[in-house]
Design a protein around this motif. Structure first.
Motif, PDB file in Angstrom:
ATOM      1  N   HIS A   1       0.576  -1.270  -0.329  1.00 29.55           N
ATOM      2  CA  HIS A   1       0.089  -0.536  -0.047  1.00 29.55           C
ATOM      3  C   HIS A   1       0.826   1.414   0.464  1.00 29.55           C
ATOM      4  N   LEU A   2       0.631   2.042  -0.945  1.00 29.02           N
ATOM      5  CA  LEU A   2       1.510   3.236  -0.844  1.00 29.02           C
ATOM      6  C   LEU A   2       0.857   4.303  -1.394  1.00 29.02           C
ATOM      7  N   LEU A   3       1.731   5.994  -0.613  1.00 32.15           N
ATOM      8  CA  LEU A   3       1.648   6.932  -1.450  1.00 32.15           C
ATOM      9  C   LEU A   3       2.835   7.096  -1.851  1.00 32.15           C
ATOM     10  N   ALA A   4       2.074   7.941  -3.504  1.00 31.39           N
ATOM     11  CA  ALA A   4       3.415   8.042  -4.054  1.00 31.39           C
ATOM     12  C   ALA A   4       3.342   9.832  -4.386  1.00 31.39           C
ATOM     13  N   CYS A   5       4.282  10.202  -4.497  1.00 32.09           N
ATOM     14  CA  CYS A   5       5.140  11.850  -4.916  1.00 32.09           C
ATOM     15  C   CYS A   5       4.709  11.632  -6.016  1.00 32.09           C
ATOM     16  N   SER A   6       4.100  12.642  -6.910  1.00 39.60           N
ATOM     17  CA  SER A   6       4.382  12.487  -8.016  1.00 39.60           C
ATOM     18  C   SER A   6       4.720  13.770  -8.820  1.00 39.60           C
ATOM     19  N   ALA A   7       5.226  14.187  -8.104  1.00 39.42           N
ATOM     20  CA  ALA A   7       6.764  15.487  -8.128  1.00 39.42           C
ATOM     21  C   ALA A   7       7.573  14.620  -8.364  1.00 39.42           C
ATOM     22  N   CYS A   8       8.830  14.747  -6.915  1.00 42.38           N
ATOM     23  CA  CYS A   8       9.825  14.294  -6.447  1.00 42.38           C
ATOM     24  C   CYS A   8       9.978  12.588  -6.295  1.00 42.38           C
ATOM     25  N   GLY A   9       8.594  11.081  -6.786  1.00 38.40           N
ATOM     26  CA  GLY A   9       9.437  10.107  -6.849  1.00 38.40           C
ATOM     27  C   GLY A   9       8.956   9.417  -5.222  1.00 38.40           C
ATOM     28  N   LEU A  10       8.729  10.564  -3.794  1.00 33.95           N
ATOM     29  CA  LEU A  10       9.229   9.936  -3.215  1.00 33.95           C
ATOM     30  C   LEU A  10       7.915   8.779  -2.411  1.00 33.95           C
ATOM     31  N   VAL A  11       8.455   7.409  -2.078  1.00 38.72           N
ATOM     32  CA  VAL A  11       7.345   6.362  -1.964  1.00 38.72           C
ATOM     33  C   VAL A  11       6.865   6.415  -0.817  1.00 38.72           C
ATOM     34  N   VAL A  12       6.088   5.563   0.566  1.00 38.88           N
ATOM     35  CA  VAL A  12       5.742   5.311   1.741  1.00 38.88           C
ATOM     36  C   VAL A  12       4.604   4.540   1.376  1.00 38.88           C
ATOM     37  N   GLU A  13       4.940   3.507   2.093  1.00 36.43           N
ATOM     38  CA  GLU A  13       4.237   2.441   2.418  1.00 36.43           C
ATOM     39  C   GLU A  13       3.301   2.625   3.550  1.00 36.43           C
ATOM     40  N   PHE A  14       2.029   2.101   3.450  1.00 37.12           N
ATOM     41  CA  PHE A  14       1.376   2.520   4.570  1.00 37.12           C
ATOM     42  C   PHE A  14       0.464   1.283   4.967  1.00 37.12           C
TER      43      PHE A  14
ATOM     44  N   CYS B   1       3.971  15.207  -1.753  1.00 36.86           N
ATOM     45  CA  CYS B   1       4.022  15.005  -0.837  1.00 36.86           C
ATOM     46  C   CYS B   1       4.148  16.838  -0.085  1.00 36.86           C
ATOM     47  N   PRO B   2       4.260  16.539   2.212  1.00 43.87           N
ATOM     48  CA  PRO B   2       4.019  17.564   2.267  1.00 43.87           C
ATOM     49  C   PRO B   2       5.790  19.061   0.911  1.00 43.87           C
ATOM     50  N   ARG B   3       6.408  18.148   0.911  1.00 46.53           N
ATOM     51  CA  ARG B   3       7.301  18.863   0.837  1.00 46.53           C
ATOM     52  C   ARG B   3       7.351  19.631  -0.729  1.00 46.53           C
ATOM     53  N   CYS B   4       7.143  19.033  -1.264  1.00 47.24           N
ATOM     54  CA  CYS B   4       6.483  19.484  -3.062  1.00 47.24           C
ATOM     55  C   CYS B   4       5.174  20.169  -2.589  1.00 47.24           C
ATOM     56  N   GLN B   5       4.078  20.162  -1.873  1.00 47.40           N
ATOM     57  CA  GLN B   5       2.907  21.041  -1.671  1.00 47.40           C
ATOM     58  C   GLN B   5       4.017  22.445  -1.145  1.00 47.40           C
TER      59      GLN B   5
END
Length: 132
Positions: A80-93, A124-128
């Motif tokens: 289960h992933l959250l993926a930032c479409s700007a920087c590519g960060l992937v976080v599993e949940f 992601c919060p940084r890219c926002q």
């Protein structure tokens, strides 16, 4: 035997140095990597070789493509992933909303579901804060 070796062997293919390096980079990165990043991190591997092997890995289920040119290694089971479409960060949940759907689809289709990937994309919060 690694996932890469087992999968390639099942299809009569061999593990080459570029294939091993590419797969290991994607597996360890923890994020979706774009072609520019792959070329920077694997300068000894040519662009055509990267594209060819990414296409092969995708076809064999070792790698998944996100967007036009971002790639990540696939994990067995379910993720289960959250993926930032700007920087590519992937976080599993942990939450698994897809499990109930998978059971229902299996019952209706007769498939044996061996895994699933549930991915949400966004910023992601940084890219926002810095959308550039």
């Amino acid at each position: 035997m690694s996932d890469l070796e087992a999968t390639l062997s099942r299809h009569g293919l061999r593990v080459t140095a570029p294939r091993a390096q590419l797969y290991e980079l994607l597996r360890r990165s923890g994020r979706h990597l774009g072609m520019t990043e792959l070329l920077e991190r694997l300068p000894q591997v040519g662009r055509a070789t990267l594209y060819r092997n990414l296409e092969l890995f995708e076809r064999l289920g070792l790698v998944r493509r996100v967007g036009p040119e971002r790639y990540a290694a696939c994990a067995p089971g379910h993720r289960h992933l959250l993926a930032c479409s700007a920087c590519g960060l992937v976080v599993e949940f942990e939450a698994c909303a897809a499990q109930e759907v998978a059971h229902s689809v299996a019952a209706e289709s007769g498939f044996v579901i061996t895994g699933h990937t549930f991915e949400l994309t966004g910023l992601c919060p940084r890219c926002q804060k810095d959308p550039s």
